[in-house]
Design a protein around this motif. Structure first.
Motif, short mmCIF file in Angstrom:
data_model
loop_
_atom_site.label_atom_id
_atom_site.label_comp_id
_atom_site.label_asym_id
_atom_site.label_seq_id
_atom_site.Cartn_x
_atom_site.Cartn_y
_atom_site.Cartn_z
N ALA A 173 0.84 -1.20 0.00
CA ALA A 173 0.00 0.00 0.00
C ALA A 173 0.87 1.25 0.00
O ALA A 173 0.60 2.22 -0.72
N ARG A 174 1.94 1.22 0.80
CA ARG A 174 2.83 2.37 0.86
C ARG A 174 3.58 2.57 -0.45
O ARG A 174 3.83 3.70 -0.87
N LEU A 176 2.44 1.80 -3.43
CA LEU A 176 1.48 2.42 -4.34
C LEU A 176 1.34 3.90 -4.04
O LEU A 176 1.28 4.74 -4.95
N ALA A 177 1.29 4.24 -2.77
CA ALA A 177 1.15 5.65 -2.38
C ALA A 177 2.34 6.46 -2.88
O ALA A 177 2.17 7.57 -3.40
N ARG A 179 4.15 5.76 -5.48
CA ARG A 179 4.02 5.86 -6.92
C ARG A 179 3.05 6.99 -7.28
O ARG A 179 3.30 7.78 -8.19
N GLU A 180 1.96 7.09 -6.52
CA GLU A 180 0.93 8.08 -6.86
C GLU A 180 1.37 9.49 -6.50
O GLU A 180 1.08 10.42 -7.24
N ASN A 181 1.99 9.66 -5.35
CA ASN A 181 2.36 11.01 -4.92
C ASN A 181 3.34 10.94 -3.76
O ASN A 181 2.97 10.69 -2.63
N ALA A 183 5.24 13.25 -2.19
CA ALA A 183 5.16 14.24 -1.10
C ALA A 183 4.01 13.91 -0.16
O ALA A 183 4.15 13.98 1.07
N ALA A 184 2.87 13.53 -0.74
CA ALA A 184 1.72 13.22 0.11
C ALA A 184 2.00 11.98 0.95
O ALA A 184 1.63 11.93 2.13
N ALA A 185 2.68 11.00 0.37
CA ALA A 185 3.00 9.79 1.13
C ALA A 185 3.93 10.13 2.29
O ALA A 185 3.76 9.65 3.41
N GLN A 186 4.90 11.00 2.01
CA GLN A 186 5.86 11.41 3.04
C GLN A 186 5.15 12.15 4.18
O GLN A 186 5.46 11.95 5.35
N VAL A 190 5.34 7.98 5.42
CA VAL A 190 6.04 6.97 4.62
C VAL A 190 7.46 7.48 4.35
O VAL A 190 7.63 8.60 3.87
N PRO A 192 10.39 7.57 2.08
CA PRO A 192 10.55 7.18 0.67
C PRO A 192 11.84 6.44 0.37
O PRO A 192 11.81 5.44 -0.34
#
Lengths: 302, 245
Positions: A173-174, A176-177, A179-181, A183-186, A190, A192
């Motif tokens: 899940a992380r 994928l997150a 991959r999608e964005n 900065a938002a994942a961080q 998350v 990186p």
């Protein structure tokens, strides 16, 4: 599809179909290795052959030059591939190389390995590594080609299960997150660099496994075949055609590419390079009409 | 719980944020306002670790978090939203929120369940299974808040969550933000929508050219000459005063 590939050799016997199916499984495994990092993680490597070649050459050198047992050499080859993946990932991701920069750097690493390996006689030089023929379970060289085939099939099944696990786990899940964005994942906790390094390590281990099987089945690998760009391209074509970030996409892609490639060769009378041009056309058509790949057919959100 | 002291950041010759300080208590909603380009979003970037400050400290519950990477700051209990919404477009709303929940919850099923609960608090329950990219702007703003909230923060930085929403959408979102604060979360909100600031914030901090130029209740701020001039230009306060007289 997996089941059909599993029983195929026991029905069709050995020969042409078994060799074809073996190649399909090798490309499916290599494709899945790319898919872990590229499909799920969004990091498009153009040098996946680096890890494939590392697995094949590490295990080959250990067996041939140092007399290490074939099974131990295979395990160490996979370990070497994973370690190389971790090292490359740590270097590349720490300096925030992304997108086309990441693609170029991985391509450069693979080319570097290809040239280095060809430069030293210890690693086979320009000729390559030839594993001496010694049939037997202890040397990982089976007289019946169906046995290594089935082992490889089990590994491919495992790689598909890995894909399913990625879709049902925090790690996946992380990824994928990211991959999608990124900065938002961080912003949601998350890390990186760590996550991408873990993903490339896993990806490299799978690619090295494919390399080890390649060596044990064909008993030969050279620098161009192991580390060459053709292998890197094959690694990314299968999942892109089959379906990025899906558990079975690389398998579908490998099967379709192989069938179409064989058909093209027959029609064209084995004109050299034509199958590669043909893959290019397929890729363009897929990106135009089926951007989600074969796995996207019939899916609502495709 | 959140103490920001003397934060500064320059980009080239531009002082984006200059000696900014603020203090936030649990359950408090602090408004951060100022004209465009005043440095509000940069200040959020400095606090949340996305931008390294040139000087100053950020403390969360007494511990310095200055200079930590964003993911470490989030793990310590400070979450932010983005002014320009950043959904994970191809993931569903539930999966988006679950990424936040995964901060403290390694199990997938439990994180997805927690995402459902948080979505309920933000009124997103009926949109849980659609891809985030299909949400309206109002939906995406709520998703930003939901994802940040799912990390169970003690401090939440909201960057213009009301911007671009229509008055009824704003009226719907106000009680949701109030409820988050009432659960004990300290909130700093950057906001241009005065309806929201007046309704939610007991204290407001005004930033202009990177510096804090005024602090106080919304009513005090509205009549502060420096604030009026920051928005309407030099001499505006005097001219308005003459009109009133």
């Amino acid at each position: 599809m997996l089941a059909a590939l599993g029983v195929l050799p026991w029905l069709a016997g050995s020969g042409f179909w078994l060799t074809s199916a073996t190649l399909v499984l090798l490309y499916a495994l290599l494709g899945q290795s790319w898919n872990v990092l590229g499909g799920y993680g969004g990091q498009y490597s153009f040098g996946q052959a680096l890890f494939f070649g590392a697995g094949a050459f590490a295990s080959g050198v250990l067996q041939i030059r140092l007399g290490v047992n074939a099974w131990l050499a295979a395990a160490l080859g996979i370990g070497a591939g994973a370690a190389l993946g971790a090292a490359v990932g740590w270097l590349v991701f720490r300096y925030r190389l992304r997108g086309s920069y990441f693609a170029l750097v991985t391509l450069a690493f693979a080319e570097l390995a290809r040239i280095l390996v060809a430069a030293f006689a210890f690693t086979g030089g320009g000729f390559g590594l030839l594993v001496p023929l010694r049939r037997g379970a202890a040397t990982f060289q089976f007289a019946d080609p169906r046995i290594p085939y089935t082992l490889l099939w089990l590994v491919v099944v495992g790689s598909c299960l890995l894909g399913l696990w990625l879709e049902r786990s925090r790690f996946g899940a992380r990824l994928l997150a990211l991959r999608e964005n990124e900065a938002a994942a961080q912003a949601l906790g998350v890390a990186p660099v760590r996550l991408k390094t873990q993903a490339i390590t896993l990806s490299a281990a799978l690619a090295a496994t494919a390399g080890v099987f390649y060596l044990q089945i064909f008993l030969f690998v050279d620098s161009g075949g192991g580390f060459g760009p053709a292998m890197s391209i094959a690694a990314l074509l299968a999942p892109i055609i089959g379906g990025l970030g899906t558990p079975f996409g690389a398998l579908y892609g490998a099967v379709l590419m192989h069938l179409l490639g064989e058909a093209a060769k027959r029609v064209s009378g084995h004109a050299p390079g034509l199958d590669l041009a043909f893959y290019g056309v397929i890729l363009l058509l897929m990106l135009r009409f089926l951007p989600a790949g074969l796995a996207g057919i019939g899916r609502r959100d495709a | 719980m959140l103490e920001v002291a003397g934060l500064s950041k320059s980009f080239g010759g531009l002082h984006a944020v200059r000696d900014a300080s603020l203090v936030l208590a649990p359950g408090e909603i602090l408004g951060l306002i100022g004209p465009n380009g005043a440095g509000k979003t940069t200040l959020f970037g400095l606090i949340s670790g996305f931008i390294a400050p040139d000087a100053g400290t950020v403390r969360l519950d007494g511990a310095a978090i200055t200079g930590l990477p964003p993911e470490a700051i989030c793990a310590r209990g400070l979450a932010r939203t983005f002014q320009i919404v950043q959904p994970f477009g191809r993931l569903s709303v539930r999966e988006n929120i679950a990424i936040g929940a995964h901060l403290h919850e390694p199990r997938r099923a439990a994180a997805l369940a927690a995402a459902g609960t948080v979505a309920g608090r933000l009124g997103l329950t009926d949109r849980l299974d659609q891809p985030a990219r299909t949400l309206t702007l109002a939906g995406r703003k709520r998703l930003e808040v939901a994802r940040a909230l799912a990390t169970s923060p003690r401090v939440l930085l909201l960057d213009e969550v009301m911007a671009g929403l229509n008055p009824s959408e704003i009226a719907d979102l106000l009680p949701l933000v109030r409820a988050i604060a009432d659960s004990g979360v300290g909130i700093v909100m950057i906001e241009h929508v005065m309806q929201a600031v007046v309704n939610l914030c007991a204290r407001v901090c005004v930033l202009n050219h990177g510096s804090v130029i005024a602090r106080g209740s919304p009513a005090e701020i509205a009549t502060d000459a420096r604030v009026v001039e920051a928005y309407l230009g030099h001499g505006a306060a005097a001219r308005l005063g003459r009109h009133a007289a």
